[in-house]
Design a protein around this motif. Sequence first.
Motif, PDB file in Angstrom:
ATOM      1  N   ALA A  69       0.849  -1.192   0.000  1.00  0.00           N
ATOM      2  CA  ALA A  69       0.000   0.000   0.000  1.00  0.00           C
ATOM      3  C   ALA A  69       0.885   1.242   0.000  1.00  0.00           C
ATOM      4  O   ALA A  69       2.048   1.188   0.403  1.00  0.00           O
ATOM      5  CB  ALA A  69      -0.905  -0.008   1.228  1.00  0.00           C
ATOM      6  N   VAL A  74       1.265  -3.922   4.373  1.00  0.00           N
ATOM      7  CA  VAL A  74       0.196  -4.414   5.244  1.00  0.00           C
ATOM      8  C   VAL A  74       0.161  -5.938   5.152  1.00  0.00           C
ATOM      9  O   VAL A  74       0.109  -6.491   4.053  1.00  0.00           O
ATOM     10  CB  VAL A  74      -1.172  -3.842   4.808  1.00  0.00           C
ATOM     11  CG1 VAL A  74      -2.290  -4.376   5.692  1.00  0.00           C
ATOM     12  CG2 VAL A  74      -1.157  -2.320   4.809  1.00  0.00           C
ATOM     13  N   TYR A 155      -9.920  -3.606   8.194  1.00  0.00           N
ATOM     14  CA  TYR A 155      -9.585  -2.942   6.928  1.00  0.00           C
ATOM     15  C   TYR A 155      -9.865  -1.446   7.037  1.00  0.00           C
ATOM     16  O   TYR A 155     -10.863  -1.019   7.631  1.00  0.00           O
ATOM     17  CB  TYR A 155     -10.405  -3.543   5.775  1.00  0.00           C
ATOM     18  CG  TYR A 155     -10.276  -2.748   4.502  1.00  0.00           C
ATOM     19  CD1 TYR A 155      -9.163  -2.891   3.697  1.00  0.00           C
ATOM     20  CD2 TYR A 155     -11.260  -1.847   4.126  1.00  0.00           C
ATOM     21  CE1 TYR A 155      -9.027  -2.146   2.540  1.00  0.00           C
ATOM     22  CE2 TYR A 155     -11.134  -1.101   2.974  1.00  0.00           C
ATOM     23  CZ  TYR A 155     -10.013  -1.247   2.182  1.00  0.00           C
ATOM     24  OH  TYR A 155      -9.879  -0.505   1.047  1.00  0.00           O
ATOM     25  N   GLU A 156      -8.957  -0.658   6.465  1.00  0.00           N
ATOM     26  CA  GLU A 156      -9.147   0.794   6.389  1.00  0.00           C
ATOM     27  C   GLU A 156      -9.032   1.214   4.930  1.00  0.00           C
ATOM     28  O   GLU A 156      -8.288   0.605   4.158  1.00  0.00           O
ATOM     29  CB  GLU A 156      -8.094   1.507   7.237  1.00  0.00           C
ATOM     30  CG  GLU A 156      -8.208   1.174   8.716  1.00  0.00           C
ATOM     31  CD  GLU A 156      -7.167   1.882   9.558  1.00  0.00           C
ATOM     32  OE1 GLU A 156      -6.737   2.991   9.181  1.00  0.00           O
ATOM     33  OE2 GLU A 156      -6.772   1.316  10.591  1.00  0.00           O
ATOM     34  N   TRP A 158      -7.410   3.304   3.217  1.00  0.00           N
ATOM     35  CA  TRP A 158      -6.090   3.559   2.629  1.00  0.00           C
ATOM     36  C   TRP A 158      -5.375   2.263   2.249  1.00  0.00           C
ATOM     37  O   TRP A 158      -4.371   2.290   1.536  1.00  0.00           O
ATOM     38  CB  TRP A 158      -5.205   4.383   3.579  1.00  0.00           C
ATOM     39  CG  TRP A 158      -4.879   3.694   4.875  1.00  0.00           C
ATOM     40  CD1 TRP A 158      -5.544   3.823   6.055  1.00  0.00           C
ATOM     41  CD2 TRP A 158      -3.818   2.766   5.113  1.00  0.00           C
ATOM     42  NE1 TRP A 158      -4.969   3.033   7.017  1.00  0.00           N
ATOM     43  CE2 TRP A 158      -3.894   2.367   6.466  1.00  0.00           C
ATOM     44  CE3 TRP A 158      -2.809   2.230   4.333  1.00  0.00           C
ATOM     45  CZ2 TRP A 158      -3.017   1.464   7.049  1.00  0.00           C
ATOM     46  CZ3 TRP A 158      -1.918   1.324   4.902  1.00  0.00           C
ATOM     47  CH2 TRP A 158      -2.027   0.952   6.242  1.00  0.00           C
ATOM     48  N   MET A 159      -5.867   1.132   2.698  1.00  0.00           N
ATOM     49  CA  MET A 159      -5.225  -0.162   2.458  1.00  0.00           C
ATOM     50  C   MET A 159      -5.573  -0.692   1.069  1.00  0.00           C
ATOM     51  O   MET A 159      -6.332  -1.642   0.901  1.00  0.00           O
ATOM     52  CB  MET A 159      -5.634  -1.178   3.523  1.00  0.00           C
ATOM     53  CG  MET A 159      -5.161  -0.847   4.900  1.00  0.00           C
ATOM     54  SD  MET A 159      -5.806  -2.079   6.083  1.00  0.00           S
ATOM     55  CE  MET A 159      -5.106  -1.478   7.597  1.00  0.00           C
ATOM     56  N   THR A 160      -5.015  -0.048   0.059  1.00  0.00           N
ATOM     57  CA  THR A 160      -5.137  -0.529  -1.311  1.00  0.00           C
ATOM     58  C   THR A 160      -3.732  -0.571  -1.901  1.00  0.00           C
ATOM     59  O   THR A 160      -2.810   0.058  -1.372  1.00  0.00           O
ATOM     60  CB  THR A 160      -6.031   0.385  -2.169  1.00  0.00           C
ATOM     61  OG1 THR A 160      -5.463   1.695  -2.199  1.00  0.00           O
ATOM     62  CG2 THR A 160      -7.450   0.444  -1.620  1.00  0.00           C
TER      63      THR A 160
END
Length: 178
Positions: A69, A74, A155-156, A158-160
Amino acid sequence: MELRAERPADHEAVDEVHRQAFGDDGEHVAGLARGLRDLLSPTSGLSLVAVDRGEVVGHVMFTRSVLDAAERLVDVLVLSPVGVLPSHQRGGVGTRLINRGLDLADEQGAPAVFLEGSPGYYPRFGFRPGGPLGFRKPSLRIPDAAFQVRLLSTYEPWMTGTLVYSEVFWNHDAVGLR
């Protein structure tokens, strides 16, 4: 039917589940499962078996990989492999193993679980295509529709980013279409 953590005494039975479940590719999948065991720890990853009348009839693994990310790396999980003896297929064994594994993965704090799989089967477990959610697949050999993710409670947004498979998947040539 009992669902429980895989034990060392189950290893040969788990290999046999995958040999039978995957036919000509069964030894390859059994080898992948053997290699992935080294990634398991008490706080990351799962290997579950379904036991019916003392016989291991199903198996599923969730092992650590990394999501690259923008903010930071992560830890995530990958669901693979999952197999059920042909004599017990279409009886809910796989469904029970996957659902239990997803619950335990959420309890471990994993933010997401990824897989390569049938877009007709896995949505029943909450899996969705990863691309439209901002995830990039680790290999061009993975069909877009097969690259799926299930977001969990930690999961948030920004977690891509890009899923980076553990080396075991590459060593066993278990990425994408072969």
